[in-house]
Write a protein that holds these residues in place. Sequence first.
Motif, PDB file in Angstrom:
ATOM      1  N   VAL A  37      10.327  14.887  -0.983  1.00 62.47           N
ATOM      2  CA  VAL A  37      10.124  14.807  -2.439  1.00 62.47           C
ATOM      3  C   VAL A  37       8.634  14.940  -2.777  1.00 62.47           C
ATOM      4  N   ILE A  38       7.786  14.261  -2.028  1.00 60.92           N
ATOM      5  CA  ILE A  38       6.341  14.328  -2.277  1.00 60.92           C
ATOM      6  C   ILE A  38       5.818  15.747  -2.030  1.00 60.92           C
ATOM      7  N   TYR A  39       6.299  16.382  -0.971  1.00 61.10           N
ATOM      8  CA  TYR A  39       5.851  17.738  -0.649  1.00 61.10           C
ATOM      9  C   TYR A  39       6.257  18.717  -1.747  1.00 61.10           C
ATOM     10  N   ILE A  40       7.507  18.638  -2.211  1.00 63.47           N
ATOM     11  CA  ILE A  40       7.966  19.522  -3.283  1.00 63.47           C
ATOM     12  C   ILE A  40       7.177  19.267  -4.561  1.00 63.47           C
ATOM     13  N   ASN A  41       6.875  18.000  -4.837  1.00 62.77           N
ATOM     14  CA  ASN A  41       6.092  17.669  -6.027  1.00 62.77           C
ATOM     15  C   ASN A  41       4.696  18.278  -5.954  1.00 62.77           C
ATOM     16  N   CYS A  42       4.066  18.209  -4.792  1.00 64.49           N
ATOM     17  CA  CYS A  42       2.728  18.792  -4.628  1.00 64.49           C
ATOM     18  C   CYS A  42       2.771  20.314  -4.730  1.00 64.49           C
ATOM     19  N   CYS A  43       3.790  20.942  -4.123  1.00 61.75           N
ATOM     20  CA  CYS A  43       3.913  22.398  -4.191  1.00 61.75           C
ATOM     21  C   CYS A  43       4.117  22.868  -5.626  1.00 61.75           C
ATOM     22  N   SER A  44       4.979  22.180  -6.358  1.00 59.41           N
ATOM     23  CA  SER A  44       5.260  22.580  -7.739  1.00 59.41           C
ATOM     24  C   SER A  44       4.035  22.424  -8.622  1.00 59.41           C
ATOM     25  N   ALA A  45       3.290  21.334  -8.439  1.00 56.10           N
ATOM     26  CA  ALA A  45       2.097  21.119  -9.250  1.00 56.10           C
ATOM     27  C   ALA A  45       1.006  22.125  -8.912  1.00 56.10           C
ATOM     28  N   LEU A  46       0.836  22.409  -7.622  1.00 60.82           N
ATOM     29  CA  LEU A  46      -0.187  23.372  -7.210  1.00 60.82           C
ATOM     30  C   LEU A  46       0.140  24.768  -7.748  1.00 60.82           C
ATOM     31  N   TRP A  47       1.393  25.173  -7.662  1.00 62.38           N
ATOM     32  CA  TRP A  47       1.793  26.487  -8.164  1.00 62.38           C
ATOM     33  C   TRP A  47       1.631  26.560  -9.676  1.00 62.38           C
ATOM     34  N   ALA A  48       2.047  25.519 -10.373  1.00 66.92           N
ATOM     35  CA  ALA A  48       1.936  25.501 -11.837  1.00 66.92           C
ATOM     36  C   ALA A  48       0.475  25.576 -12.277  1.00 66.92           C
ATOM     37  N   ALA A  85       1.263   9.558  -5.181  1.00 63.52           N
ATOM     38  CA  ALA A  85       1.607  10.872  -4.660  1.00 63.52           C
ATOM     39  C   ALA A  85       2.482  11.648  -5.639  1.00 63.52           C
ATOM     40  N   LEU A  86       3.221  10.937  -6.470  1.00 62.72           N
ATOM     41  CA  LEU A  86       4.027  11.586  -7.505  1.00 62.72           C
ATOM     42  C   LEU A  86       3.243  11.761  -8.804  1.00 62.72           C
ATOM     43  N   GLU A  87       2.337  10.820  -9.077  1.00 57.32           N
ATOM     44  CA  GLU A  87       1.626  10.835 -10.361  1.00 57.32           C
ATOM     45  C   GLU A  87       0.457  11.814 -10.382  1.00 57.32           C
ATOM     46  N   ILE A  88      -0.375  11.809  -9.342  1.00 57.08           N
ATOM     47  CA  ILE A  88      -1.611  12.594  -9.349  1.00 57.08           C
ATOM     48  C   ILE A  88      -1.354  14.087  -9.518  1.00 57.08           C
ATOM     49  N   PRO A  89      -0.433  14.706  -8.757  1.00 54.22           N
ATOM     50  CA  PRO A  89      -0.186  16.137  -8.976  1.00 54.22           C
ATOM     51  C   PRO A  89       0.298  16.450 -10.389  1.00 54.22           C
ATOM     52  N   VAL A  90       1.163  15.598 -10.937  1.00 52.32           N
ATOM     53  CA  VAL A  90       1.661  15.811 -12.296  1.00 52.32           C
ATOM     54  C   VAL A  90       0.519  15.692 -13.303  1.00 52.32           C
ATOM     55  N   GLN A  91      -0.352  14.736 -13.098  1.00 53.75           N
ATOM     56  CA  GLN A  91      -1.464  14.526 -14.025  1.00 53.75           C
ATOM     57  C   GLN A  91      -2.446  15.692 -13.999  1.00 53.75           C
ATOM     58  N   VAL A 118       0.837  -1.203   0.000  1.00 53.59           N
ATOM     59  CA  VAL A 118       0.000   0.000   0.000  1.00 53.59           C
ATOM     60  C   VAL A 118       0.876   1.259   0.000  1.00 53.59           C
ATOM     61  N   ILE A 119       1.976   1.232   0.744  1.00 58.07           N
ATOM     62  CA  ILE A 119       2.874   2.389   0.798  1.00 58.07           C
ATOM     63  C   ILE A 119       3.508   2.642  -0.563  1.00 58.07           C
ATOM     64  N   VAL A 120       3.963   1.583  -1.224  1.00 54.70           N
ATOM     65  CA  VAL A 120       4.564   1.731  -2.559  1.00 54.70           C
ATOM     66  C   VAL A 120       3.555   2.339  -3.535  1.00 54.70           C
ATOM     67  N   CYS A 121       2.319   1.837  -3.499  1.00 52.95           N
ATOM     68  CA  CYS A 121       1.266   2.380  -4.364  1.00 52.95           C
ATOM     69  C   CYS A 121       0.964   3.836  -4.016  1.00 52.95           C
ATOM     70  N   SER A 122       0.997   4.158  -2.720  1.00 48.17           N
ATOM     71  CA  SER A 122       0.711   5.532  -2.296  1.00 48.17           C
ATOM     72  C   SER A 122       1.792   6.491  -2.766  1.00 48.17           C
ATOM     73  N   LEU A 161      -6.126  12.843  -1.506  1.00 51.12           N
ATOM     74  CA  LEU A 161      -6.115  12.295  -0.151  1.00 51.12           C
ATOM     75  C   LEU A 161      -5.426  10.934  -0.084  1.00 51.12           C
ATOM     76  N   LYS A 162      -5.237  10.281  -1.237  1.00 52.64           N
ATOM     77  CA  LYS A 162      -4.517   9.009  -1.244  1.00 52.64           C
ATOM     78  C   LYS A 162      -3.101   9.172  -0.727  1.00 52.64           C
ATOM     79  N   ILE A 163      -2.567  10.384  -0.847  1.00 51.99           N
ATOM     80  CA  ILE A 163      -1.206  10.648  -0.405  1.00 51.99           C
ATOM     81  C   ILE A 163      -1.059  10.384   1.091  1.00 51.99           C
ATOM     82  N   LEU A 164      -2.157  10.554   1.857  1.00 50.90           N
ATOM     83  CA  LEU A 164      -2.078  10.401   3.310  1.00 50.90           C
ATOM     84  C   LEU A 164      -1.740   8.975   3.714  1.00 50.90           C
ATOM     85  N   ARG A 165      -1.952   8.000   2.822  1.00 50.24           N
ATOM     86  CA  ARG A 165      -1.590   6.622   3.146  1.00 50.24           C
ATOM     87  C   ARG A 165      -0.086   6.453   3.316  1.00 50.24           C
ATOM     88  N   VAL A 166       0.689   7.402   2.785  1.00 48.40           N
ATOM     89  CA  VAL A 166       2.142   7.338   2.952  1.00 48.40           C
ATOM     90  C   VAL A 166       2.512   7.414   4.431  1.00 48.40           C
TER      91      VAL A 166
END
Length: 319
Positions: free
Chosen positions: A174-185, A46-52, A38-42, A139-144
């Motif tokens: 890494v996940i936090y930076i990915n979310c910040c970059s996607a949200l800003w973009a 967590a990297l894919e959803i913000p980019v998508q 579950v952690i690996v999937c999360s 919210l799937k990210i919270l499973r991490v």
Amino acid sequence: MKATGRVDRCQYKLVIAPVPETQLKAQSPEKLQWDLLVIVCSVYQALEIPVQLSFDPDFLKLPICATIDSCINLIFIADIFIRIRTTHIDSTTGEEVTDGYSNAVYYIFTATFVIDVLSTTPWDVPFPDNSILPLLGFLKILRVGRMDGVISNLNSSKELKSLLKIGMLLIIIVIYINCCSALWAGFVSDEEEWIPNKDFVWVGTPQVYEYYYMTWHKKLLVSWYIGFYLFAVGEVCPRTTVELSLAIPMMIISSIANGIIIGNMQLYLVELSAKKSAFQSKMDTVNTALSSTTIQAGEQLTDEINDFFYKTHQSSTMQ
């Protein structure tokens, strides 16, 4: 009548309550392996959803990516039912609860259950025209967050656990930076007025707005660059009211996150070197004692004592 003074001794025997076959022990190897999956999937999502959501790259529309996402959703759905049938430790008695109804109630009446259901439900199927509900997938990210519990339950040394927790913090960064970059973009792409701080040298030329005409992967790299600035509470050069309204709370959250991450990182580094520090302190005490005037140890005895400590410092039971 004369009292014998004999006291009957009661013998107590520890009885471990059997776990029904329909229940899964919270700290069993099978549960650990499932949590790791579950952690690996999360982490992947967590990297894919913000980019998508922010960049919508073409490769994520390929059938193989859609298949992977569907499989992960099935895993998350199965995880909800598994957690309903998983035992838990009673916070009052400290005993493991094996009753199926109690375990189900314990999980269902928590915020975790609500978050799991909201994030796993495919809202785009019943509401294809709604663009807000799919954002609940974030919210799937919270499973991490399960990583900390999984690492704590590992049957391994304290040093290895500290090392794994340091790796966990790096993944969270890494996940936090990915979310910040996607949200800003996503926000700045609507107005197309923001200029990356690296492009101010192009002011007065068409290249100053090059960011909005880049390929998605180059735009992703620039956004990651800005995401690191947001995480480090650096200058991102907001220009509009919307950009200011977004940058201020993100930097406040980043300041809090930095304090928590740095504090925990320091704690784990201390735990990682605790055994080595304790051994060095013990060796200093031994060397001080051997070199004191009250103990006249020969060179051979000193070498033998030091050799003994160096050979056995890995085993705490031998020292």
